[in-house]
Design an enzyme around this catalytic site. Sequence first.
Site, PDB file in Angstrom:
ATOM      1  N   ASN A   1       0.868  -1.191   0.000  1.00  0.00           N
ATOM      2  CA  ASN A   1       0.000   0.000   0.000  1.00  0.00           C
ATOM      3  C   ASN A   1       0.902   1.237   0.000  1.00  0.00           C
ATOM      4  O   ASN A   1       1.485   1.579   1.020  1.00  0.00           O
ATOM      5  CB  ASN A   1      -0.890  -0.037   1.256  1.00  0.00           C
ATOM      6  N   TRP A   2       0.994   1.876  -1.159  1.00  0.00           N
ATOM      7  CA  TRP A   2       1.896   3.027  -1.276  1.00  0.00           C
ATOM      8  C   TRP A   2       1.317   4.297  -0.671  1.00  0.00           C
ATOM      9  O   TRP A   2       1.992   5.321  -0.610  1.00  0.00           O
ATOM     10  CB  TRP A   2       2.270   3.253  -2.748  1.00  0.00           C
ATOM     11  N   LYS A   3       0.053   4.244  -0.297  1.00  0.00           N
ATOM     12  CA  LYS A   3      -0.633   5.419   0.285  1.00  0.00           C
ATOM     13  C   LYS A   3      -0.457   6.629  -0.631  1.00  0.00           C
ATOM     14  O   LYS A   3      -0.401   6.480  -1.847  1.00  0.00           O
ATOM     15  CB  LYS A   3      -0.126   5.690   1.706  1.00  0.00           C
TER      16      LYS A   3
ATOM     17  N   HIS B   1      -9.675   0.974   5.088  1.00  0.00           N
ATOM     18  CA  HIS B   1      -8.390   1.235   5.761  1.00  0.00           C
ATOM     19  C   HIS B   1      -8.629   2.215   6.917  1.00  0.00           C
ATOM     20  O   HIS B   1      -9.427   3.142   6.802  1.00  0.00           O
ATOM     21  CB  HIS B   1      -7.382   1.820   4.762  1.00  0.00           C
TER      22      HIS B   1
ATOM     23  N   GLU C   1      -7.009   4.637   7.967  1.00  0.00           N
ATOM     24  CA  GLU C   1      -6.782   6.057   7.648  1.00  0.00           C
ATOM     25  C   GLU C   1      -8.015   6.648   6.970  1.00  0.00           C
ATOM     26  O   GLU C   1      -8.332   7.828   7.149  1.00  0.00           O
ATOM     27  CB  GLU C   1      -5.523   6.201   6.775  1.00  0.00           C
TER      28      GLU C   1
ATOM     29  N   GLU D   1      -5.437  -5.033  10.875  1.00  0.00           N
ATOM     30  CA  GLU D   1      -4.444  -3.968  11.045  1.00  0.00           C
ATOM     31  C   GLU D   1      -4.717  -3.215  12.348  1.00  0.00           C
ATOM     32  O   GLU D   1      -5.550  -2.300  12.383  1.00  0.00           O
ATOM     33  CB  GLU D   1      -4.555  -2.979   9.879  1.00  0.00           C
TER      34      GLU D   1
ATOM     35  N   GLY E   1       2.258   2.337  10.733  1.00  0.00           N
ATOM     36  CA  GLY E   1       3.181   3.458  10.550  1.00  0.00           C
ATOM     37  C   GLY E   1       3.903   3.877  11.812  1.00  0.00           C
ATOM     38  O   GLY E   1       4.511   4.943  11.864  1.00  0.00           O
TER      39      GLY E   1
ATOM     40  N   SER F   1       3.323  -2.080  10.385  1.00  0.00           N
ATOM     41  CA  SER F   1       4.777  -2.016  10.547  1.00  0.00           C
ATOM     42  C   SER F   1       5.478  -3.344  10.257  1.00  0.00           C
ATOM     43  O   SER F   1       6.444  -3.691  10.932  1.00  0.00           O
ATOM     44  CB  SER F   1       5.139  -1.505  11.951  1.00  0.00           C
TER      45      SER F   1
ATOM     46  N   GLY G   1       2.687  -1.090   4.394  1.00  0.00           N
ATOM     47  CA  GLY G   1       2.726   0.324   4.028  1.00  0.00           C
ATOM     48  C   GLY G   1       4.148   0.772   3.785  1.00  0.00           C
ATOM     49  O   GLY G   1       4.714   0.598   2.701  1.00  0.00           O
ATOM     50  N   GLY G   2       4.782   1.346   4.806  1.00  0.00           N
ATOM     51  CA  GLY G   2       6.110   1.946   4.699  1.00  0.00           C
ATOM     52  C   GLY G   2       7.136   1.093   3.956  1.00  0.00           C
ATOM     53  O   GLY G   2       7.816   1.573   3.039  1.00  0.00           O
TER      54      GLY G   2
HETATM   55  C1  PEP Z   1      -0.915   0.127   6.102  1.00  0.00           C
HETATM   56  O1  PEP Z   1      -0.983   1.266   5.711  1.00  0.00           O
HETATM   57  O2  PEP Z   1      -1.833  -0.650   5.814  1.00  0.00           O
HETATM   58  C2  PEP Z   1       0.236  -0.274   6.902  1.00  0.00           C
HETATM   59  C3  PEP Z   1       0.201  -1.456   7.456  1.00  0.00           C
HETATM   60  O3  PEP Z   1       1.273   0.611   7.019  1.00  0.00           O
HETATM   61  P1  PEP Z   1       2.719   0.327   7.711  1.00  0.00           P
HETATM   62  O4  PEP Z   1       3.220  -0.973   7.153  1.00  0.00           O
HETATM   63  O5  PEP Z   1       3.546   1.484   7.329  1.00  0.00           O
HETATM   64  O6  PEP Z   1       2.457   0.230   9.180  1.00  0.00           O
END
Ligand code: PEP
Length: 258
Positions: A12-14, A103, A105, A175, A181, A220, A241-242
């Site tokens: 997920n590049w957000k 999600h 966010e 999640e 994040g 994470s 994500g990251g």
């Molecule tokens: C996400 O955005 O779904 C996520 C899990 O981000 P991160 O891996 O950065 O925690």
Amino acid sequence: MLAERGVLVSGNWKMNENHFEALKLVQELGALLLAGTLPPGREVSLHPPFTSLRTVQTAVESDHIPVALGAQNCHWEDRGAYTGEVSAEMLAKLNVRYVITGHSERRQYFGETDEVVARKIDAILRHGMVPIVCVGETLAEREAGDAETKVRGQVRAALEGRPTEVVASVVLAYEPIWAIGTGRTATPADAQEMCAAIRSEVGHFAPSATAAIRVQYGGSVTPETAEELLAGEDIDGFLVGGASLDAQRLVSIVRARA
Ligand code: PEP
């Protein structure tokens, strides 16, 4: 994870990577993936911002990069006066296969409720794509002992009442919001426990779907934590994500041994 279900790792590049950067990243990823093999049953999906979807689609198809195209969101209607929105129908035309919905966010910053998420799932399914439905608790809910109730409720709101074969085809992503994040990953035991609870919740309304439905963990995830997490028998991959913004790190997660 259970071998038959396979493992899906979704990047997920957000709101990162303009279309020039997206092209570079997908090409780097392609070179790394094509230089080796994927473990059997392993699948990768990439979820760039809308503005980079066409660029990534073209690169993936022309270079035969073994990834599925994904999106991060969609609207529930197919078309209409919804300024700034993108429909599931439009995504399907770009060969998008997986669409993230619910999600945290989007729930947190854009007020998406369980009802909105359910309508988006309807739209994604209507256009032959697979929803990746995110569920998860806040830190306060976990500390109050309410995490499982919250997550089970989100699972029911998203999937209860749908035909069993549809439920079986969906991907759920556990999640924990406090892990997204933050660099703070859930322990493998906690992640496995909640993913098992999610599967058991599905069993209450679609018993025949429990063995097939894929449950990802997200929060994470790094190359260092992936292998231990994947050892959990109810964890069928990751929403990343990251770490998905770094081709090398994403490929290490994709190649984590189960
Ligand atoms: C996400 O955005 O779904 C996520 C899990 O981000 P991160 O891996 O950065 O925690």
